[in-house]
Design a protein around this motif. Structure first.
Motif, PDB file in Angstrom:
ATOM      1  N   SER A 182     -72.268 -47.021  85.068  1.00  0.00           N
ATOM      2  CA  SER A 182     -72.819 -46.926  83.777  1.00  0.00           C
ATOM      3  C   SER A 182     -73.549 -48.127  83.544  1.00  0.00           C
ATOM      4  O   SER A 182     -73.837 -48.748  84.321  1.00  0.00           O
ATOM      5  N   GLY A 183     -74.416 -47.960  82.378  1.00  0.00           N
ATOM      6  CA  GLY A 183     -75.169 -48.978  81.971  1.00  0.00           C
ATOM      7  C   GLY A 183     -74.517 -50.403  81.509  1.00  0.00           C
ATOM      8  O   GLY A 183     -73.522 -50.544  80.757  1.00  0.00           O
ATOM      9  N   HIS A 184     -74.728 -51.403  82.559  1.00  0.00           N
ATOM     10  CA  HIS A 184     -74.140 -52.839  82.346  1.00  0.00           C
ATOM     11  C   HIS A 184     -74.918 -53.724  82.400  1.00  0.00           C
ATOM     12  O   HIS A 184     -75.402 -54.463  83.494  1.00  0.00           O
ATOM     13  N   PHE A 185     -75.268 -54.143  80.996  1.00  0.00           N
ATOM     14  CA  PHE A 185     -76.474 -55.324  80.952  1.00  0.00           C
ATOM     15  C   PHE A 185     -75.771 -56.568  80.587  1.00  0.00           C
ATOM     16  O   PHE A 185     -74.872 -56.489  80.010  1.00  0.00           O
ATOM     17  N   PHE A 186     -76.386 -57.362  80.936  1.00  0.00           N
ATOM     18  CA  PHE A 186     -76.066 -59.173  80.830  1.00  0.00           C
ATOM     19  C   PHE A 186     -76.621 -59.564  79.821  1.00  0.00           C
ATOM     20  O   PHE A 186     -77.845 -59.993  79.800  1.00  0.00           O
ATOM     21  N   SER A 214     -56.609 -57.366  78.830  1.00  0.00           N
ATOM     22  CA  SER A 214     -56.412 -57.938  77.427  1.00  0.00           C
ATOM     23  C   SER A 214     -56.440 -56.704  76.471  1.00  0.00           C
ATOM     24  O   SER A 214     -56.099 -56.855  75.316  1.00  0.00           O
ATOM     25  N   TRP A 215     -56.695 -55.534  76.803  1.00  0.00           N
ATOM     26  CA  TRP A 215     -56.674 -54.436  75.836  1.00  0.00           C
ATOM     27  C   TRP A 215     -57.716 -54.676  74.866  1.00  0.00           C
ATOM     28  O   TRP A 215     -57.210 -54.593  73.549  1.00  0.00           O
ATOM     29  N   THR A 216     -59.011 -54.757  74.885  1.00  0.00           N
ATOM     30  CA  THR A 216     -59.743 -55.261  73.984  1.00  0.00           C
ATOM     31  C   THR A 216     -61.209 -54.800  74.194  1.00  0.00           C
ATOM     32  O   THR A 216     -61.424 -54.197  75.044  1.00  0.00           O
ATOM     33  N   TYR A 217     -62.079 -55.231  73.171  1.00  0.00           N
ATOM     34  CA  TYR A 217     -63.450 -54.651  73.199  1.00  0.00           C
ATOM     35  C   TYR A 217     -64.292 -56.161  73.735  1.00  0.00           C
ATOM     36  O   TYR A 217     -64.263 -57.136  72.648  1.00  0.00           O
ATOM     37  N   CYS A 218     -65.049 -56.387  74.638  1.00  0.00           N
ATOM     38  CA  CYS A 218     -65.628 -57.656  74.578  1.00  0.00           C
ATOM     39  C   CYS A 218     -66.706 -57.367  75.893  1.00  0.00           C
ATOM     40  O   CYS A 218     -66.852 -56.317  76.303  1.00  0.00           O
ATOM     41  N   SER A 219     -67.453 -58.336  75.940  1.00  0.00           N
ATOM     42  CA  SER A 219     -69.044 -58.403  76.920  1.00  0.00           C
ATOM     43  C   SER A 219     -68.239 -58.973  78.397  1.00  0.00           C
ATOM     44  O   SER A 219     -67.116 -59.696  78.561  1.00  0.00           O
ATOM     45  N   ILE A 220     -69.116 -58.821  79.123  1.00  0.00           N
ATOM     46  CA  ILE A 220     -68.954 -59.426  80.577  1.00  0.00           C
ATOM     47  C   ILE A 220     -68.810 -60.960  80.683  1.00  0.00           C
ATOM     48  O   ILE A 220     -67.997 -61.373  81.274  1.00  0.00           O
ATOM     49  N   GLU A 221     -69.880 -61.492  79.891  1.00  0.00           N
ATOM     50  CA  GLU A 221     -69.562 -63.012  79.418  1.00  0.00           C
ATOM     51  C   GLU A 221     -68.242 -63.475  79.194  1.00  0.00           C
ATOM     52  O   GLU A 221     -67.696 -64.247  79.567  1.00  0.00           O
ATOM     53  N   ASP A 222     -67.584 -62.744  78.228  1.00  0.00           N
ATOM     54  CA  ASP A 222     -66.426 -63.261  77.600  1.00  0.00           C
ATOM     55  C   ASP A 222     -65.333 -62.896  78.793  1.00  0.00           C
ATOM     56  O   ASP A 222     -64.391 -63.817  78.673  1.00  0.00           O
ATOM     57  N   ASN A 223     -65.638 -61.959  79.685  1.00  0.00           N
ATOM     58  CA  ASN A 223     -64.615 -61.799  80.972  1.00  0.00           C
ATOM     59  C   ASN A 223     -64.585 -63.157  81.491  1.00  0.00           C
ATOM     60  O   ASN A 223     -63.637 -63.492  82.075  1.00  0.00           O
ATOM     61  N   ILE A 224     -65.829 -63.716  81.893  1.00  0.00           N
ATOM     62  CA  ILE A 224     -66.155 -64.641  82.759  1.00  0.00           C
ATOM     63  C   ILE A 224     -65.483 -65.996  82.116  1.00  0.00           C
ATOM     64  O   ILE A 224     -64.896 -66.948  82.630  1.00  0.00           O
ATOM     65  N   ILE A 225     -65.691 -66.185  80.773  1.00  0.00           N
ATOM     66  CA  ILE A 225     -65.189 -67.287  79.993  1.00  0.00           C
ATOM     67  C   ILE A 225     -63.683 -67.227  80.087  1.00  0.00           C
ATOM     68  O   ILE A 225     -62.727 -68.206  80.111  1.00  0.00           O
ATOM     69  N   GLU A 226     -62.942 -66.034  79.899  1.00  0.00           N
ATOM     70  CA  GLU A 226     -61.610 -65.960  79.843  1.00  0.00           C
ATOM     71  C   GLU A 226     -61.176 -66.309  81.163  1.00  0.00           C
ATOM     72  O   GLU A 226     -59.878 -67.101  81.172  1.00  0.00           O
ATOM     73  N   ALA A 227     -61.694 -65.835  82.250  1.00  0.00           N
ATOM     74  CA  ALA A 227     -60.854 -66.224  83.413  1.00  0.00           C
ATOM     75  C   ALA A 227     -61.161 -67.788  83.896  1.00  0.00           C
ATOM     76  O   ALA A 227     -60.130 -68.245  84.135  1.00  0.00           O
ATOM     77  N   TYR A 264     -80.826 -58.232  84.029  1.00  0.00           N
ATOM     78  CA  TYR A 264     -80.489 -57.480  85.121  1.00  0.00           C
ATOM     79  C   TYR A 264     -80.933 -57.619  86.449  1.00  0.00           C
ATOM     80  O   TYR A 264     -82.153 -57.475  86.662  1.00  0.00           O
ATOM     81  N   PRO A 265     -80.326 -57.697  87.427  1.00  0.00           N
ATOM     82  CA  PRO A 265     -80.846 -57.941  88.804  1.00  0.00           C
ATOM     83  C   PRO A 265     -81.363 -56.567  89.329  1.00  0.00           C
ATOM     84  O   PRO A 265     -80.775 -55.559  89.197  1.00  0.00           O
ATOM     85  N   GLU A 266     -82.249 -56.654  90.230  1.00  0.00           N
ATOM     86  CA  GLU A 266     -82.982 -55.524  90.740  1.00  0.00           C
ATOM     87  C   GLU A 266     -81.901 -54.740  91.694  1.00  0.00           C
ATOM     88  O   GLU A 266     -82.068 -53.612  91.758  1.00  0.00           O
ATOM     89  N   GLY A 267     -81.022 -55.410  92.219  1.00  0.00           N
ATOM     90  CA  GLY A 267     -80.053 -54.735  92.978  1.00  0.00           C
ATOM     91  C   GLY A 267     -78.800 -54.046  92.400  1.00  0.00           C
ATOM     92  O   GLY A 267     -78.045 -53.481  92.842  1.00  0.00           O
ATOM     93  N   GLY A 268     -79.121 -54.259  90.980  1.00  0.00           N
ATOM     94  CA  GLY A 268     -77.859 -53.459  90.091  1.00  0.00           C
ATOM     95  C   GLY A 268     -76.883 -54.591  89.754  1.00  0.00           C
ATOM     96  O   GLY A 268     -76.919 -55.758  90.269  1.00  0.00           O
ATOM     97  N   SER A 282     -82.498 -57.582  65.065  1.00  0.00           N
ATOM     98  CA  SER A 282     -81.875 -58.539  66.312  1.00  0.00           C
ATOM     99  C   SER A 282     -80.534 -58.265  66.355  1.00  0.00           C
ATOM    100  O   SER A 282     -79.688 -57.790  65.315  1.00  0.00           O
ATOM    101  N   SER A 283     -79.938 -58.319  67.622  1.00  0.00           N
ATOM    102  CA  SER A 283     -78.321 -58.274  67.700  1.00  0.00           C
ATOM    103  C   SER A 283     -77.968 -58.940  69.001  1.00  0.00           C
ATOM    104  O   SER A 283     -78.761 -59.730  69.451  1.00  0.00           O
ATOM    105  N   TYR A 284     -76.688 -58.810  69.204  1.00  0.00           N
ATOM    106  CA  TYR A 284     -76.161 -59.766  70.133  1.00  0.00           C
ATOM    107  C   TYR A 284     -76.793 -59.468  71.574  1.00  0.00           C
ATOM    108  O   TYR A 284     -76.973 -60.260  72.463  1.00  0.00           O
ATOM    109  N   ASN A 285     -77.384 -58.155  71.932  1.00  0.00           N
ATOM    110  CA  ASN A 285     -77.878 -57.927  73.082  1.00  0.00           C
ATOM    111  C   ASN A 285     -79.464 -57.531  72.998  1.00  0.00           C
ATOM    112  O   ASN A 285     -79.940 -56.811  73.754  1.00  0.00           O
TER     113      ASN A 285
END
Length: 377
Positions: free
Chosen positions: A11-15, A353-366, A154-158, A146-149
């Protein structure tokens, strides 16, 4: 997913990176990959009219009678303090009936596939585009959507290229794919997969928490975990469609999908490449072919597809897609995470974590968990 020259994610996963050091870390590991930086263009299809997103800041673009209705309800909602106990009540209290019932409720009920009264008022956290009465009025003369995104990369390879970047630091002999976790013995610190048993000292999971905790044998209340599925169709056509939009929101309940995104307008290619998202209840029986036919019909209905020929396609059912955040689920997750940590087990990530977060949040948490465990070694 690559098909006939099209590149799609599930699905649409943008950074949207807020921490430059994280983006730099990833980019250093994908030097051969061109990464595009894009200024987002997103709109709402409101009864065939294109409205800037977010809806609540752009009600001045509505027909005059609807603008007056929204302003009237917004004004009195701002003056009257109303009790708020769930997400739907929060929308009415903050924005009034007009804005809520024209967009915020129908759109989010299509996305979450449930009555919004079932969700916590802060179910979307910082990702919900709140706006005060003064901000909405100011936006009529001085547009600021303006918003958080607002910009994304986005990489050309997806999006898989970011996964490859993260994996590049791992010993490939320790990376085991297509291996399913079956059960965990917390006392013996042993996991059983469909292939073998493994002794662990510390175990980290990003599996959906509701499924993961069921494998541990811990007493828990499964009724607190609710979620919805999203069926995604990735569709490639023989020629271009609209070229000035990255994704479009569709609140109309008569349409199957709630959002359509345009990969071709990110890549600058000459064939329309769409992702189309449909929210479904967790227990919904899914007839993919029937949904496919409805999606194609609805794309024609809204004018995105005219005499286009469909030349490539792919579909995926994400289950779960959006978890439903409630006070009960938050409390149960916190309680069980504390119990798991006593056995060297940690559950993290959007689903872990059963939450609503961004991909960057996942990296920070890890990263934070890695540092914590390293310090404890």
């Amino acid at each position: 997913m690559r098909r006939d020259g099209f590149v799609w994610d599930y699905s649409g996963h943008f950074f949207h990176f807020k921490r430059p050091e994280i983006e730099s870390y990833l980019r250093e590991r994908m030097r051969d990959q061109r990464v595009l930086r894009v200024n987002k263009r997103s709109f709402i299809d409101y009864r065939g009219q294109r409205i800037d997103f977010p809806f609540q800041k752009n009600i001045h673009q509505l027909p005059k009678d609807e603008l007056i209705e929204c302003l009237h309800d917004l004004y009195f909602a701002a003056r009257e303090s109303q009790p708020v106990g769930n997400f739907k009540e929060m929308l009415y209290a903050r924005f009034g009936r007009g804005i809520s019932e024209k967009f915020l409720i129908p759109y989010n009920e299509k996305l979450y596939a449930c009555d919004l009264a079932q969700l916590d008022e802060n179910a979307m956290g910082r990702f919900f585009p709140h706006a005060s009465l003064s901000e909405i009025i100011r936006n009529m003369r001085e547009p600021d959507n303006s918003s958080y995104n607002q910009t994304f990369t986005y990489p050309e390879g997806g999006a898989i290229e970011y996964v490859h970047a993260l994996a590049s630091d791992l010993d490939p002999t320790r990376l085991h794919l297509e291996e399913a976790l079956i059960a965990i013995d917390l006392g013996k610190r042993v996991v059983r997969t469909n292939r073998r048993e493994l002794q662990y000292r510390r175990l980290i999971s990003s599996e959906p928490f509701s499924r993961f905790v069921a494998r541990t044998g811990l007493d828990h209340d499964p009724s607190v975990f609710s979620w919805n599925k999203v069926l995604v169709f990735n569709l490639g056509f023989d020629k271009k469609g609209p070229d000035d939009v990255h994704w479009m929101y569709y609140p109309g309940r008569e349409l199957a999908f709630y959002r359509v995104g345009f990969y071709d307008n990110i890549f600058g290619t000459q064939r329309m490449s769409l992702y189309v998202e449909i929210g479904l209840a967790a227990n919904a029986r899914v007839d993919i072919e029937a949904q496919r036919q409805r999606v194609l019909a609805d794309l024609r209905k809204v004018g995105l597809v005219t005499d286009h020929a469909l030349v490539a396609e792919h579909s995926v059912l994400m289950d779960p897609a959006y978890v439903h955040i409630t006070e009960r689920s938050n409390a149960e997750v916190a309680r069980l995470k504390a119990r798991l940590a006593q056995h060297g087990v940690y559950s993290i990530g959007r689903y872990g974590s059963w939450t609503y977060c961004s991909i960057e949040d996942n990296i920070i948490e890890a990263r934070a968990l890695a540092e914590e465990l390293r310090a404890a070694s």
